[in-house]
Scaffold this motif. Structure first.
Motif, mmCIF file in Angstrom:
data_model
loop_
_atom_site.group_PDB
_atom_site.id
_atom_site.type_symbol
_atom_site.label_atom_id
_atom_site.label_comp_id
_atom_site.label_asym_id
_atom_site.label_seq_id
_atom_site.Cartn_x
_atom_site.Cartn_y
_atom_site.Cartn_z
ATOM 1 N N ILE A 22 42.377 32.686 37.000
ATOM 2 C CA ILE A 22 43.631 32.382 37.078
ATOM 3 C C ILE A 22 44.193 31.335 35.964
ATOM 4 O O ILE A 22 43.350 30.413 35.753
ATOM 5 N N VAL B 161 39.271 23.044 44.902
ATOM 6 C CA VAL B 161 40.292 24.163 44.616
ATOM 7 C C VAL B 161 39.890 25.179 45.904
ATOM 8 O O VAL B 161 38.766 25.464 45.478
ATOM 9 N N HIS B 162 40.666 25.917 46.622
ATOM 10 C CA HIS B 162 40.311 26.526 47.569
ATOM 11 C C HIS B 162 41.266 27.374 47.781
ATOM 12 O O HIS B 162 42.691 27.348 47.737
ATOM 13 N N SER B 163 41.033 28.855 48.534
ATOM 14 C CA SER B 163 42.002 29.980 48.972
ATOM 15 C C SER B 163 41.468 30.783 50.079
ATOM 16 O O SER B 163 40.274 30.814 50.189
ATOM 17 N N ALA C 181 39.012 33.684 48.982
ATOM 18 C CA ALA C 181 38.243 33.433 48.036
ATOM 19 C C ALA C 181 36.992 32.742 48.640
ATOM 20 O O ALA C 181 37.360 32.056 49.417
ATOM 21 N N ILE D 281 36.356 28.537 44.306
ATOM 22 C CA ILE D 281 36.974 28.594 42.836
ATOM 23 C C ILE D 281 36.501 27.586 42.198
ATOM 24 O O ILE D 281 36.186 26.356 42.763
ATOM 25 N N LEU E 182 40.920 29.071 35.951
ATOM 26 C CA LEU E 182 40.232 28.931 37.201
ATOM 27 C C LEU E 182 39.313 30.232 37.268
ATOM 28 O O LEU E 182 39.988 31.219 37.286
ATOM 29 N N ILE F 237 37.746 32.390 40.237
ATOM 30 C CA ILE F 237 37.790 32.664 41.527
ATOM 31 C C ILE F 237 36.710 33.873 42.046
ATOM 32 O O ILE F 237 36.779 34.959 41.372
ATOM 33 N N ASP G 91 48.060 32.214 47.820
ATOM 34 C CA ASP G 91 48.021 30.750 47.743
ATOM 35 C C ASP G 91 46.689 30.089 47.305
ATOM 36 O O ASP G 91 45.625 30.472 47.798
ATOM 37 N N VAL G 92 46.862 29.184 46.496
ATOM 38 C CA VAL G 92 45.611 28.198 46.039
ATOM 39 C C VAL G 92 45.921 27.012 46.373
ATOM 40 O O VAL G 92 46.922 26.478 46.015
ATOM 41 N N THR H 224 50.032 23.165 46.941
ATOM 42 C CA THR H 224 49.625 24.452 47.118
ATOM 43 C C THR H 224 50.480 25.401 45.757
ATOM 44 O O THR H 224 51.595 25.081 45.410
ATOM 45 N N ASN I 279 51.427 29.217 44.402
ATOM 46 C CA ASN I 279 51.187 30.541 44.589
ATOM 47 C C ASN I 279 50.882 31.190 43.272
ATOM 48 O O ASN I 279 51.661 31.189 42.303
#
Ligand SMILES: [Cu+2]
Length: 174
Positions: free
Chosen positions: A76, A93-95, A98, A101, A138, A140, A154-155, A166, A168
């Motif tokens: 990313i 960092v998270h989503s 996933a 990240i 990033l 992922i 969203d991350v 956040t 997008n």
């Protein structure tokens, strides 16, 4: 312009009444109102200026290329601006889509391009960092479902001492 109008208004009232005292009183009253009115926007500016409403950290231009079939690890790219006067350290960092990240950076080692994990990325005050191919990105891992071109997700970025942000991320054709 308003003062000029106020004066001519007061002057015409004076001519009609022929009372100088009344003109002076009326003129000072109108000028007082105008003076207060003129100051109002200044007070408003104090509370609504860009400096106070602009987020201290801005994340934008989140982009990921669509992955080849069967792959669930992607890169990313984005831009982070730290407009505050303190260093921002990215801690997590998270989503939702996933497993994990990581922040990575490409480095040259013995003539070879390698990726290194950057666990605590530091953003200096008043700087903008562009994540781009060959530099920061990033990584992922474990995307599920794997988004297709045209999708977005969203991350969430967590920084020490700043509110979580956040971003997008839009998925583009490879
Ligand atoms: Cu990487």
């Amino acid at each position: 312009m308003l003062f000029k109008q106020a004066f001519s208004f007061c002057y015409s009232v004076c001519v009609v009444t022929s009372k100088l005292k009344r003109f002076v009183l009326l003129a000072s009253y109108v000028l007082l109102i105008l003076a207060c009115k003129d100051k109002t926007p200044v007070v408003d500016d104090l509370f609504s200026s860009n400096e106070n409403t602009r987020p201290l950290l801005s994340l934008r231009s989140g982009l990921m290329k669509e992955l080849p079939p069967g792959q669930n690890i992607g890169a990313i790219y984005l831009q982070i601006e730290n407009s505050s006067d303190k260093t921002a350290v990215l801690t997590y960092v998270h989503s939702d889509i996933a497993e994990k990240i990581e922040v990575h950076r490409h480095i040259y080692n013995d003539g070879m391009m390698q990726m290194r994990n950057v666990p605590h990325l530091s953003l200096d005050p008043k700087t903008t960092l562009n994540f781009k191919p060959g530099e920061h990105h990033l990584m992922i891992f474990g995307l599920s479902p794997v988004p297709k071109a045209g999708d977005n997700f969203d991350v969430v970025f967590e920084f020490a001492g700043f509110p979580a942000q956040t971003l997008n991320v839009v998925v583009e054709k490879p």
